[in-house]
Design an enzyme around this catalytic site. Structure first.
Site, short mmCIF file in Angstrom:
data_model
loop_
_atom_site.label_atom_id
_atom_site.label_comp_id
_atom_site.label_asym_id
_atom_site.label_seq_id
_atom_site.Cartn_x
_atom_site.Cartn_y
_atom_site.Cartn_z
N TYR A 189 -2.20 14.39 3.33
CA TYR A 189 -3.66 14.44 3.43
C TYR A 189 -4.10 15.88 3.66
O TYR A 189 -3.76 16.51 4.67
CB TYR A 189 -4.16 13.57 4.58
CG TYR A 189 -4.09 12.08 4.34
CD1 TYR A 189 -3.96 11.55 3.06
CD2 TYR A 189 -4.17 11.19 5.40
CE1 TYR A 189 -3.89 10.18 2.85
CE2 TYR A 189 -4.12 9.81 5.20
CZ TYR A 189 -3.98 9.31 3.92
OH TYR A 189 -3.93 7.96 3.72
N LEU A 227 -14.14 -0.59 3.05
CA LEU A 227 -15.48 -0.57 2.45
C LEU A 227 -15.42 -0.16 0.98
O LEU A 227 -16.43 0.22 0.38
CB LEU A 227 -16.40 0.38 3.23
CG LEU A 227 -16.68 -0.06 4.67
CD1 LEU A 227 -17.49 1.00 5.41
CD2 LEU A 227 -17.41 -1.41 4.70
#
Length: 304
Positions: free
Chosen positions: A53, A199
């Site tokens: 990341y 989401l």
């Protein structure tokens, strides 16, 4: 009081996930500190990251936050993806041993609570990978290990070869393929299941509307490819109906989508990745929404 079923996803600290050409496009260190401060105050004490990341920037930022605050979250990190252009990837023994040491160094800790294979590696036999994770377990540098982004047949191979405890896959109202085989296998095997992208890259927040351009800086402007299939009239109808249901309950659309996940008896936790501290507000709302089995089924039926 700790919020045990919510994990802070730190994939946007210093980049956008593991996408190498978006390194530096994520949250700055100051912004990331503000998000971690807010999460910690809310009782979210489990943080999720990966070596790739932001090309290592996410882990390093978390490490500096731990050093600066003295707070010690329960940490999940992962390995598989390259950390730089031309870098190696995969789950070979030498690479895993190298990567866990570099992760511990960036995080500034002696162990992580959970270490995940970030993807399945067809180039490395699963027993070889499992043996390395078991070695790390015995050494005490990881408390548990597991797998991410796996299909049921791949998970079955890890169950035969070792002692994984956790599966972390994409799961939401708009991504339900794991209901067919992965979730039943987790339930049958006693594995914890964590849902990332709860989401659906922001689609379940209500920010994307038919015939409108996506907001600047959103996933659909930075990394739209994984979500192109959602540009579908049926999805937009479902989102509008979900917003109506949320309004009836007095909560945000995102909160109801998260509550749908939290109502699953098979779910250990959700991994949320707020871009700003206020994005944690729907998470707190979701914890107050109690859905019956029938209500959860009805919400699930809104989407194709």
């Amino acid at each position: 009081m700790p919020v045990d079923r919510v994990i802070l996803g730190c994939g946007n600290f210093g980049g956008i996930g593991s996408t190498l050409d978006l390194v530096g496009r994520g949250e700055t260190e100051e912004q990331a500190f503000a998000i971690m401060d807010a999460a910690w105050q809310m009782g979210i004490h489990r943080f999720d990251t990966a070596d790739a990341y932001g090309g290592g920037r996410s882990e390093a930022t978390i490490g500096r936050w731990i050093a600066a605050t003295g707070n010690r979250p329960r940490l999940t990190t992962k390995t598989f993806n390259p950390m730089e252009a031309g870098g190696d990837s995969g789950l070979a023994r030498t690479r895993i041993l190298r990567q866990i040491e570099s992760s511990l160094g960036r995080l500034g800790v002696e162990r992580v609570e959970l270490y995940l294979a970030h993807a399945f590696d067809p180039a490395t036999p699963v027993p070889d990978t499992a043996a390395v994770f078991e070695e790390l377990l015995e050494r005490g540098v990881v408390e548990a290990y597991g797998v991410s982004n796996v299909e049921a047949n791949e998970l079955a191979l890890f169950l035969e070869a070792g002692r994984p405890t956790t599966v972390q896959n994409s799961y939401s109202l708009l991504e339900r393929s794991d209901e067919t085989a992965v979730l039943p296998l987790c339930a049958a095997s006693g594995l914890a299941y964590q849902a990332f992208s709860p989401l659906a890259g922001g689609w379940l927040t209500g920010k994307y509307r038919r015939a409108e351009q996506p907001p600047a800086g959103s996933r659909m402007t930075l990394r739209p490819e994984p979500y192109r299939h959602l540009e579908d009239g049926r999805v937009y109808v479902g989102l509008e109906l979900l917003a109506d249901e949320a309004a009836l309950r007095g909560v945000d659309t995102a909160a109801l989508a998260l509550a749908w996940l939290l109502a699953s008896p098979h779910l250990d936790a959700i991994v949320v990745g707020p871009r700003r501290p206020e994005h944690l507000d729907p998470v707190m709302q979701a914890l107050t929404v109690l859905l019956s089995e029938g209500e959860r089924a009805a919400l699930g039926s809104l989407f194709p």
